[in-house]
Design a protein around this motif. Structure first.
Motif, mmCIF file in Angstrom:
data_model
loop_
_atom_site.group_PDB
_atom_site.id
_atom_site.type_symbol
_atom_site.label_atom_id
_atom_site.label_comp_id
_atom_site.label_asym_id
_atom_site.label_seq_id
_atom_site.Cartn_x
_atom_site.Cartn_y
_atom_site.Cartn_z
ATOM 1 N N GLU A 24 2.167 0.180 4.384
ATOM 2 C CA GLU A 24 0.927 0.343 4.535
ATOM 3 C C GLU A 24 0.453 1.702 5.150
ATOM 4 O O GLU A 24 1.763 2.620 5.362
ATOM 5 N N PRO A 25 -0.662 2.317 5.278
ATOM 6 C CA PRO A 25 -1.841 1.451 4.771
ATOM 7 C C PRO A 25 -2.010 1.593 3.103
ATOM 8 O O PRO A 25 -1.453 2.666 2.901
ATOM 9 N N ALA A 26 -3.097 0.751 2.889
ATOM 10 C CA ALA A 26 -3.390 0.814 1.301
ATOM 11 C C ALA A 26 -4.057 2.170 1.085
ATOM 12 O O ALA A 26 -4.765 3.040 1.865
ATOM 13 N N THR A 59 -2.100 4.942 0.347
ATOM 14 C CA THR A 59 -1.371 6.168 0.638
ATOM 15 C C THR A 59 -0.223 6.097 -0.477
ATOM 16 O O THR A 59 0.017 5.159 -1.144
#
Length: 254
Positions: free
Chosen positions: A49-51, A53
């Protein structure tokens, strides 16, 4: 030639790749991609996470030796980077068409690979970030090797906190920088991974929980060995910026 992204590779014996996978995913807050290659020897560590990256660390299983580390330099024109590297003294090891394996003048392997739009570095994970590849260079080759990497990357060249260090600082946003270390004795060039740690003791304890062991303690770094047998360093630097604060709270770079 603009380097658009960088990957730090942990090279480990192919027979111990599963151990390397379990350890490095645990300590970097990532999960492994599906294996690639003829022997399933390549893995990318994908941020949990996060989306949005992008990955910046990969694993490679090697057939010989204990492994080490190397860099992948991502560019829009692999041929141009390969040509520029060779003009500066690098050796072409293998041409795979869309990517090339090279060796620096001191003998350190690296790869020129295509850029696939990576641009967002992964976050700090549990107080640390794997943000540096340290090139360990014999004294006789050190000056020339520093010049090679500085010329090839075009990155800012900074004096380290000790005479044996020089830092190549990439443009803001790139995930992995280069530290060049002059060795005390003549031996083949190599490389290892460095993590910037907000609290080195806490990060060390976490790594030991996942199977790493202490090798030795340096002035502001801790040498560790992962469960697959590879050495790496925990360094007392700000994981957000990579800077090393000294006693006067000035930001230094290595």
């Amino acid at each position: 030639m603009i380097i658009r992204w960088t990957y730090a590779f942990a090279d480990r014996p192919v027979g111990r790749l599963s151990e390397a996978r379990a350890f490095w995913t645990a300590v970097t807050g990532t999960h492994a991609s599906e294996p690639r290659g003829e022997q399933a020897e390549f893995l990318t560590l994908l941020p949990d996470e996060p989306a949005g990256t992008d990955a910046c660390v990969k694993l490679q299983g090697v057939a010989e030796g204990d492994g080490g580390a190397h860099l992948d330099l991502c560019v829009e024109d692999v041929r141009a980077l390969t040509r520029a590297a060779r003009e500066r003294g690098a050796e072409l090891v293998a041409d795979h068409g869309d990517r090339a394996v090279l060796r620096s003048p001191a003998g350190q392997p690296f790869c020129a690979v295509p850029w696939h739009g990576e641009s967002v570095r992964p976050p700090v994970a549990a107080g640390s970030r794997l943000d540096q590849v340290c090139l360990d260079i014999p004294p006789s080759a050190y000056a020339a090797e520093c010049g090679f990497w500085a010329g090839l990357t075009g990155w800012e060249r900074l004096t380290g906190s000790r005479p044996e260090f020089e830092v190549l600082k990439p443009p803001a946003g790139l995930a992995v920088r280069i530290l060049l270390q002059r060795l005390d004795t003549e031996r083949p060039a190599g490389a290892h991974l460095d993590l910037a740690c907000a609290d080195t003791a806490a990060v060390r304890a976490r790594h030991e929980k996942h199977g790493a062991v202490l090798v030795r303690q340096g002035p502001h770094w801790t040498v560790m060995r992962d469960p697959a047998g590879g050495t790496y360093c925990l360094t007392g630097r700000d994981p957000r910026t990579g800077a090393l604060p000294d006693a006067g709270r000035r930001a230094v770079v290595a």
